[in-house]
Design an enzyme around this catalytic site. Structure first.
Site, short mmCIF file in Angstrom:
data_model
loop_
_atom_site.label_atom_id
_atom_site.label_comp_id
_atom_site.label_asym_id
_atom_site.label_seq_id
_atom_site.Cartn_x
_atom_site.Cartn_y
_atom_site.Cartn_z
N LYS A 1 0.85 -1.20 0.00
CA LYS A 1 0.00 0.00 0.00
C LYS A 1 0.88 1.25 0.00
CE LYS A 1 -3.78 -2.55 1.96
NZ LYS A 1 -4.47 -3.07 3.14
N GLN B 1 -5.30 -2.10 9.27
CA GLN B 1 -5.05 -3.41 8.64
C GLN B 1 -5.62 -4.53 9.51
OE1 GLN B 1 -3.47 -3.89 5.52
NE2 GLN B 1 -4.23 -5.96 5.83
N ASP C 1 -11.67 1.96 3.28
CA ASP C 1 -11.94 0.53 3.09
C ASP C 1 -13.44 0.26 2.91
OD1 ASP C 1 -9.79 -1.18 2.94
OD2 ASP C 1 -9.45 -1.27 5.10
#
Ligand code: NAD
Length: 284
Positions: free
Chosen positions: A52, A96, A119
């Site tokens: 990322k 995460q 997300d």
């Protein structure tokens, strides 16, 4: 004759588009910024976070990385999320997953401001997806839709079978396909006649987390096969949920692992960060 859909190629195209948008925002004095939180030292998570970061560098997005020890207390993590929520220079926040067991994943994800939730896991964003009126889409399903669009694969009226019903992949995937007028079936661990259902599919999305779960005898001739699975084998190699070698012979399109859905997930995260930046700066 099958065609391999290269996630590498499509994700490059998305990232180049994002880079142009970043340039334009910067010309207007706006620097997009993504904050990534990693708790613990799960090696797979570490790889995802590094990828990322690399994608942010490629696109010109400022990236902040917060690596916290596995024994981090929930209050400390909450404090960090709140700090990032209130920081006007941070446009996207990503925590995460998975988090270490002593941390309440749901609580932490629900705390991220919906407009910074790149997300798209916050219930408010999930609700927007249900009614088909959204700003962000979860990165993996949206990346898959981008691949299908890139290859001009029309879902209108098609039978699409999604294997897996997770909140991150299976459920939102089904919603996005439904929005494109597909007839969608979701299969899961309790599905009784899975083989028959999958055998009727024009498009198969496998998101199970089991190597070679989809075998050639389940695949209709000419089906489009999207393999979401990422399974690490004993020899260290990555493998998907689809028996690629056997299934490709029956498919019209198929995605490989690695180099398929994975890069698309990251490219979509970059796109979502730009969308978040635009919303927060009134530049939609
Ligand atoms: P998950 O474990 O949350 O969900 C797995 C799903 O598979 C469940 O809904 C379960 O019902 C279903 N399932 C399990 N056994 C089954 C069976 N025998 N028959 C039918 N269905 C069965 O996983 P997830 O987060 O959705 O991820 C799935 C896979 O995709 C994993 O391998 C994960 O690593 C991978 N993944 C890849 C990306 C990417 O960017 N490529 C992103 C997210 C997840």
């Amino acid at each position: 004759m099958y065609k391999i859909i290269s996630g590498k190629e499509v994700s490059e195209a998305v990232k180049l588009r994002v880079s142009d948008e970043v340039k334009e925002l910067k010309e207007n004095g706006i620097e997009p910024c993504l904050a990534v939180i990693l708790v613990g030292d799960d090696p797979a998570s570490r790889v995802y976070v590094n990828n990322k970061k690399k994608a942010c560098e490629f696109c010109g997005i400022r990236s902040l990385e917060y690596v916290l020890p596995a024994e981090t207390k929930e209050e400390e993590l909450i404090e960090l999320v709140e700090k990032l929520n209130n920081d006007k220079s941070v446009n996207g926040i990503l925590c995460q997953l998975p988090l270490p067991k002593h941390l309440d994943e749901k609580k932490v994800l629900n705390l991220i401001k919906p407009e910074k939730d790149v997300d798209a896991f916050h219930p408010e964003n999930v609700g927007h997806i249900m009614i088909g009126d959204f700003n962000f889409l979860p990165c993996t399903p949206a990346g898959i839709m981008e691949m299908l669009r890139y290859e001009n694969i029309d879902l209108d009226g098609k039978n699409c079978v999604v294997i897996g019903r997770s909140n991150i992949v299976g459920k939102p995937m089904a919603m996005l396909m439904l929005k494109e007028n597909a007839t969608v079936t979701i299969c899961h661990s309790r599905t009784k006649n899975l083989k028959e259902v999958v055998a009727g599919a024009d498009v198969i999305v496998a998101a199970v987390g089991r190597p070679n779960f989809v075998t050639a005898d389940m695949v209709k001739d000419g089906a489009v096969i999207i393999d979401v699975g990422i399974n690490r084998m004993d020899d260290g190699k990555l493998c998907g949920d689809v028996d690629f070698e056997a299934c490709k012979e029956k498919a019209s399109y198929i995605t490989p692992v690695p180099g398929g859905v994975g890069p698309m997930t990251i490219a979509t995260l970059m796109q979502n960060t730009i969308t978040a930046t635009r919303i927060q700066n009134g530049k939609e």
